[in-house]
Motif scaffolding. Structure first.
Motif, short mmCIF file in Angstrom:
data_model
loop_
_atom_site.label_atom_id
_atom_site.label_comp_id
_atom_site.label_asym_id
_atom_site.label_seq_id
_atom_site.Cartn_x
_atom_site.Cartn_y
_atom_site.Cartn_z
N VAL A 14 -49.99 -68.45 97.02
CA VAL A 14 -51.32 -67.95 97.41
C VAL A 14 -52.14 -69.07 98.05
O VAL A 14 -52.75 -68.89 99.11
N ALA A 15 -52.16 -70.23 97.42
CA ALA A 15 -52.95 -71.35 97.95
C ALA A 15 -52.40 -71.81 99.31
O ALA A 15 -53.16 -72.07 100.24
N GLU A 16 -51.08 -71.88 99.40
CA GLU A 16 -50.46 -72.32 100.65
C GLU A 16 -50.80 -71.36 101.78
O GLU A 16 -51.20 -71.77 102.88
N MET A 17 -50.68 -70.05 101.51
CA MET A 17 -51.02 -69.05 102.53
C MET A 17 -52.50 -69.14 102.91
O MET A 17 -52.85 -69.08 104.09
N ALA A 18 -53.36 -69.30 101.91
CA ALA A 18 -54.80 -69.38 102.17
C ALA A 18 -55.13 -70.61 103.02
O ALA A 18 -55.91 -70.53 103.97
N THR A 42 -51.91 -77.70 107.95
CA THR A 42 -50.49 -77.86 107.74
C THR A 42 -50.34 -78.23 106.26
O THR A 42 -50.98 -79.18 105.81
N VAL A 43 -49.55 -77.46 105.52
CA VAL A 43 -49.42 -77.69 104.09
C VAL A 43 -47.99 -78.10 103.76
O VAL A 43 -47.04 -77.41 104.15
N ILE A 44 -47.86 -79.21 103.07
CA ILE A 44 -46.57 -79.65 102.55
C ILE A 44 -46.63 -79.31 101.06
O ILE A 44 -47.29 -80.01 100.28
N ALA A 45 -45.99 -78.21 100.69
CA ALA A 45 -46.10 -77.71 99.32
C ALA A 45 -44.93 -78.23 98.48
O ALA A 45 -43.78 -78.19 98.90
N CYS A 46 -45.27 -78.71 97.28
CA CYS A 46 -44.27 -79.25 96.36
C CYS A 46 -44.41 -78.57 95.01
O CYS A 46 -45.53 -78.27 94.58
N LEU A 71 -53.67 -82.63 97.23
CA LEU A 71 -54.26 -81.56 96.42
C LEU A 71 -53.30 -81.35 95.25
O LEU A 71 -52.19 -80.86 95.43
N LEU A 72 -53.74 -81.77 94.05
CA LEU A 72 -52.83 -81.83 92.91
C LEU A 72 -53.27 -80.93 91.76
O LEU A 72 -54.42 -80.99 91.32
N ASP A 73 -52.32 -80.15 91.26
CA ASP A 73 -52.52 -79.42 90.01
C ASP A 73 -52.55 -80.49 88.91
O ASP A 73 -51.92 -81.53 89.03
N MET A 102 -59.88 -66.98 99.55
CA MET A 102 -60.64 -66.89 100.80
C MET A 102 -61.65 -68.03 100.92
O MET A 102 -62.12 -68.33 102.01
N GLU A 103 -62.00 -68.66 99.81
CA GLU A 103 -62.98 -69.75 99.82
C GLU A 103 -62.35 -71.14 99.73
O GLU A 103 -63.03 -72.14 99.96
N LEU A 104 -61.06 -71.20 99.40
CA LEU A 104 -60.41 -72.48 99.12
C LEU A 104 -60.51 -73.46 100.30
O LEU A 104 -60.89 -74.62 100.11
N SER A 105 -60.20 -73.00 101.50
CA SER A 105 -60.25 -73.89 102.67
C SER A 105 -61.66 -74.40 102.91
O SER A 105 -61.86 -75.58 103.23
N THR A 106 -62.65 -73.52 102.75
CA THR A 106 -64.04 -73.90 102.94
C THR A 106 -64.45 -74.94 101.90
O THR A 106 -65.11 -75.94 102.23
N GLN A 107 -64.05 -74.72 100.64
CA GLN A 107 -64.35 -75.69 99.58
C GLN A 107 -63.77 -77.05 99.93
O GLN A 107 -64.45 -78.07 99.80
#
Length: 128
Positions: free
Chosen positions: A20-24, A32-36, A55-57, A114-119
């Motif tokens: 979800v986060a990667e798509m958003a 460009t997202v490098i997802a791990c 961006l770390l969990d 929908m707000e993640l990128s703006t944040q």
């Protein structure tokens, strides 16, 4: 002047949240997202990722977010890369710990896709 944010190294062990986060971030934010899926995967990907932002969990099995950050700080490619933590643990004392580790900010989970990128853009713009 802060350089534009284009590449994010994103670490999240939960597949649904990661997707979800990667798509958003890609669809809404144009990043460009490098997802791990793990801290170790992030350490392996970091040298070639050319990430502008980490961006770390926080809570992950094996290597948690703070431990992952420590490892990333030991790599030349990410020694000074800005970091944002994402976590459900957002008590003031916990946030203070993450900021003491160098985090620009802490984004609470669950997040609004929908707000993640703006944040993230707002946090990024505020660092310069």
């Amino acid at each position: 002047m802060t350089k534009p944010l284009t590449r994010i190294l994103y670490v999240e062990d939960e597949p649904d949240i990661r997707m979800v986060a990667e798509m958003a971030l890609q669809a809404v934010g144009g990043f460009t997202v490098i997802a791990c899926a793990s801290g170790q995967e992030a350490l392996n990907a970091a040298p070639g990722a050319a990430a502008d932002l980490l961006l770390l969990d926080v809570m992950m099995p094996g290597m948690d977010g703070p431990t992952t950050l420590k490892g990333l700080r030991e790599l030349p490619a990410t020694a000074n890369t800005p970091v944002i933590f994402m976590t459900a643990k957002v008590q003031a004392a916990e946030v203070a710990v993450y900021k003491s580790l160098g985090a620009l900010e802490v984004i609470p989970k669950p997040f609004d896709p929908m707000e993640l990128s703006t944040q993230i853009q707002r946090i990024w713009a505020g660092q310069g």
